[in-house]
Scaffold this motif. Sequence first.
Motif, PDB file in Angstrom:
ATOM      1  N   VAL A  80       0.850  -1.188  -0.022  1.00 55.09           N
ATOM      2  CA  VAL A  80       0.076   0.131   0.070  1.00 55.09           C
ATOM      3  C   VAL A  80       0.985   1.198  -0.025  1.00 55.09           C
ATOM      4  O   VAL A  80       1.617   1.227   0.849  1.00 55.09           O
ATOM      5  N   LEU A  81       0.826   2.059  -0.931  1.00 51.27           N
ATOM      6  CA  LEU A  81       1.606   3.273  -1.059  1.00 51.27           C
ATOM      7  C   LEU A  81       0.794   4.433  -1.559  1.00 51.27           C
ATOM      8  O   LEU A  81      -0.141   4.098  -2.344  1.00 51.27           O
ATOM      9  N   GLN A  82       1.370   5.658  -1.214  1.00 53.80           N
ATOM     10  CA  GLN A  82       0.902   6.774  -1.596  1.00 53.80           C
ATOM     11  C   GLN A  82       2.022   7.809  -2.076  1.00 53.80           C
ATOM     12  O   GLN A  82       3.057   7.762  -1.270  1.00 53.80           O
ATOM     13  N   ASN A  83       1.764   8.596  -2.983  1.00 51.15           N
ATOM     14  CA  ASN A  83       2.643   9.893  -3.249  1.00 51.15           C
ATOM     15  C   ASN A  83       1.820  10.969  -2.554  1.00 51.15           C
ATOM     16  O   ASN A  83       0.470  10.931  -2.576  1.00 51.15           O
ATOM     17  N   ASP A  84       2.582  12.020  -2.277  1.00 50.14           N
ATOM     18  CA  ASP A  84       2.000  13.042  -1.626  1.00 50.14           C
ATOM     19  C   ASP A  84       2.487  14.423  -2.049  1.00 50.14           C
ATOM     20  O   ASP A  84       3.906  14.459  -2.560  1.00 50.14           O
ATOM     21  N   ALA A  85       1.791  15.236  -2.197  1.00 47.14           N
ATOM     22  CA  ALA A  85       2.154  16.872  -2.665  1.00 47.14           C
ATOM     23  C   ALA A  85       2.899  16.806  -4.063  1.00 47.14           C
ATOM     24  O   ALA A  85       2.239  16.328  -4.795  1.00 47.14           O
ATOM     25  N   GLY A  86       4.027  17.153  -3.802  1.00 44.02           N
ATOM     26  CA  GLY A  86       4.678  17.337  -5.159  1.00 44.02           C
ATOM     27  C   GLY A  86       5.290  16.161  -5.963  1.00 44.02           C
ATOM     28  O   GLY A  86       5.895  16.166  -7.089  1.00 44.02           O
ATOM     29  N   VAL A  87       4.876  15.006  -5.357  1.00 41.47           N
ATOM     30  CA  VAL A  87       5.707  13.851  -6.081  1.00 41.47           C
ATOM     31  C   VAL A  87       4.580  13.038  -6.710  1.00 41.47           C
ATOM     32  O   VAL A  87       4.924  12.058  -7.503  1.00 41.47           O
ATOM     33  N   MET A  88       3.313  13.463  -6.889  1.00 37.28           N
ATOM     34  CA  MET A  88       2.470  13.033  -7.535  1.00 37.28           C
ATOM     35  C   MET A  88       2.338  13.398  -8.906  1.00 37.28           C
ATOM     36  O   MET A  88       2.903  14.537  -9.421  1.00 37.28           O
ATOM     37  N   GLU A  89       1.798  12.429  -9.820  1.00 36.45           N
ATOM     38  CA  GLU A  89       1.962  12.652 -11.216  1.00 36.45           C
ATOM     39  C   GLU A  89       0.927  14.019 -11.643  1.00 36.45           C
ATOM     40  O   GLU A  89      -0.026  14.341 -10.861  1.00 36.45           O
ATOM     41  N   GLU A  90       1.259  15.017 -12.531  1.00 36.45           N
ATOM     42  CA  GLU A  90       0.602  15.977 -12.964  1.00 36.45           C
ATOM     43  C   GLU A  90      -0.914  15.723 -13.119  1.00 36.45           C
ATOM     44  O   GLU A  90      -1.097  14.450 -13.859  1.00 36.45           O
ATOM     45  N   ASN A  91      -1.606  16.432 -12.978  1.00 39.17           N
ATOM     46  CA  ASN A  91      -3.052  16.428 -13.206  1.00 39.17           C
ATOM     47  C   ASN A  91      -3.779  15.416 -12.339  1.00 39.17           C
ATOM     48  O   ASN A  91      -4.824  14.643 -12.945  1.00 39.17           O
ATOM     49  N   THR A  92      -3.257  15.130 -11.257  1.00 40.87           N
ATOM     50  CA  THR A  92      -4.039  14.247 -10.197  1.00 40.87           C
ATOM     51  C   THR A  92      -4.180  15.020  -8.952  1.00 40.87           C
ATOM     52  O   THR A  92      -3.370  15.845  -8.650  1.00 40.87           O
ATOM     53  N   HIS A  93      -4.877  14.091  -8.007  1.00 39.16           N
ATOM     54  CA  HIS A  93      -4.682  14.504  -6.836  1.00 39.16           C
ATOM     55  C   HIS A  93      -4.614  13.309  -5.695  1.00 39.16           C
ATOM     56  O   HIS A  93      -4.289  12.219  -6.222  1.00 39.16           O
ATOM     57  N   PHE A  94      -4.978  13.561  -4.447  1.00 38.15           N
ATOM     58  CA  PHE A  94      -4.506  12.475  -3.467  1.00 38.15           C
ATOM     59  C   PHE A  94      -5.258  10.820  -3.925  1.00 38.15           C
ATOM     60  O   PHE A  94      -6.192  10.959  -4.070  1.00 38.15           O
ATOM     61  N   HIS A  95      -4.226  10.147  -3.962  1.00 36.66           N
ATOM     62  CA  HIS A  95      -4.725   8.532  -4.152  1.00 36.66           C
ATOM     63  C   HIS A  95      -3.853   7.798  -3.667  1.00 36.66           C
ATOM     64  O   HIS A  95      -2.673   8.066  -3.247  1.00 36.66           O
ATOM     65  N   VAL A  96      -4.115   6.537  -3.236  1.00 36.79           N
ATOM     66  CA  VAL A  96      -3.410   5.283  -2.664  1.00 36.79           C
ATOM     67  C   VAL A  96      -3.440   4.367  -3.726  1.00 36.79           C
ATOM     68  O   VAL A  96      -4.328   4.012  -4.231  1.00 36.79           O
ATOM     69  N   HIS A  97      -2.069   3.538  -3.937  1.00 37.17           N
ATOM     70  CA  HIS A  97      -2.264   2.329  -4.553  1.00 37.17           C
ATOM     71  C   HIS A  97      -2.273   1.288  -3.803  1.00 37.17           C
ATOM     72  O   HIS A  97      -1.586   1.175  -2.677  1.00 37.17           O
ATOM     73  N   ILE A  98      -2.952   0.010  -4.169  1.00 36.34           N
ATOM     74  CA  ILE A  98      -2.597  -1.087  -3.256  1.00 36.34           C
ATOM     75  C   ILE A  98      -2.311  -2.065  -4.776  1.00 36.34           C
ATOM     76  O   ILE A  98      -3.103  -2.252  -5.448  1.00 36.34           O
ATOM     77  N   VAL A  99      -1.156  -2.748  -4.382  1.00 35.24           N
ATOM     78  CA  VAL A  99      -0.537  -3.630  -5.435  1.00 35.24           C
ATOM     79  C   VAL A  99      -0.606  -4.990  -4.832  1.00 35.24           C
ATOM     80  O   VAL A  99       0.407  -5.274  -3.846  1.00 35.24           O
ATOM     81  N   PRO A 100      -1.083  -6.021  -5.477  1.00 32.68           N
ATOM     82  CA  PRO A 100      -1.005  -7.424  -4.983  1.00 32.68           C
ATOM     83  C   PRO A 100       0.644  -7.561  -5.159  1.00 32.68           C
ATOM     84  O   PRO A 100       1.447  -7.370  -6.148  1.00 32.68           O
ATOM     85  N   ARG A 101       1.224  -8.254  -4.108  1.00 34.13           N
ATOM     86  CA  ARG A 101       2.706  -8.861  -4.292  1.00 34.13           C
ATOM     87  C   ARG A 101       2.731 -10.289  -4.391  1.00 34.13           C
ATOM     88  O   ARG A 101       1.941 -11.213  -3.655  1.00 34.13           O
ATOM     89  N   TYR A 102       3.921 -10.692  -5.147  1.00 32.45           N
ATOM     90  CA  TYR A 102       4.192 -12.301  -5.053  1.00 32.45           C
ATOM     91  C   TYR A 102       5.770 -12.595  -4.926  1.00 32.45           C
ATOM     92  O   TYR A 102       6.505 -11.431  -4.831  1.00 32.45           O
ATOM     93  N   GLU A 103       5.922 -13.389  -4.199  1.00 33.90           N
ATOM     94  CA  GLU A 103       7.276 -13.913  -4.199  1.00 33.90           C
ATOM     95  C   GLU A 103       8.162 -13.754  -5.286  1.00 33.90           C
ATOM     96  O   GLU A 103       7.716 -14.109  -6.431  1.00 33.90           O
ATOM     97  N   GLN A 104       9.172 -13.089  -5.139  1.00 32.87           N
ATOM     98  CA  GLN A 104      10.217 -12.595  -6.346  1.00 32.87           C
ATOM     99  C   GLN A 104       9.701 -11.926  -7.304  1.00 32.87           C
ATOM    100  O   GLN A 104       9.897 -12.248  -8.340  1.00 32.87           O
ATOM    101  N   ASP A 105       8.958 -10.987  -7.195  1.00 31.50           N
ATOM    102  CA  ASP A 105       8.124 -10.524  -8.183  1.00 31.50           C
ATOM    103  C   ASP A 105       8.895  -9.106  -8.779  1.00 31.50           C
ATOM    104  O   ASP A 105       8.166  -8.526  -9.679  1.00 31.50           O
TER     105      ASP A 105
END
Length: 131
Positions: A80-105
């Motif tokens: 679970v990760l989120q970028n904040d303030a000035g490190v977000m992609e242009e033309n976006t606002h606050f959001h959170v990523h949830i990424v499924p993970r696997y061994e040795q991915d």
Amino acid sequence: MTNCIFCSGLNPNQIFLETQYFKVLLDKFPVQDGHILIVSKEHRMSLTELTEKELDDLIRLEKKLVSIIETNFDVLGTTVLQNDAGVMEENTHFHVHIVPRYEQDGFYANQVLVPHVLSTARLIEVIRDQY
């Protein structure tokens, strides 16, 4: 904001779940199948701008989504990760990523950072003083 893709560019069909304060959709450019986004309904540019009610809704939503992924799919866990303030992609606002993970991915193998000096002693001091 008119140029924010989350405020004006989301197709309602992309959104598969909503809470009072957030929308949930698949990431348009996933790093892994099942990569989802939690997007604030209000145009917020930082975690620090979220209200207490939004924060409560967010953490409960994250917990539920992580639980659903980890108990119903053959994954090692999630990131679970989120970028904040000035490190977000242009033309976006606050959001959170949830990424499924696997061994040795190779998730972290693709991370290349340019090192910057930050005084960790001062960081600890400031956190202790301001918390």
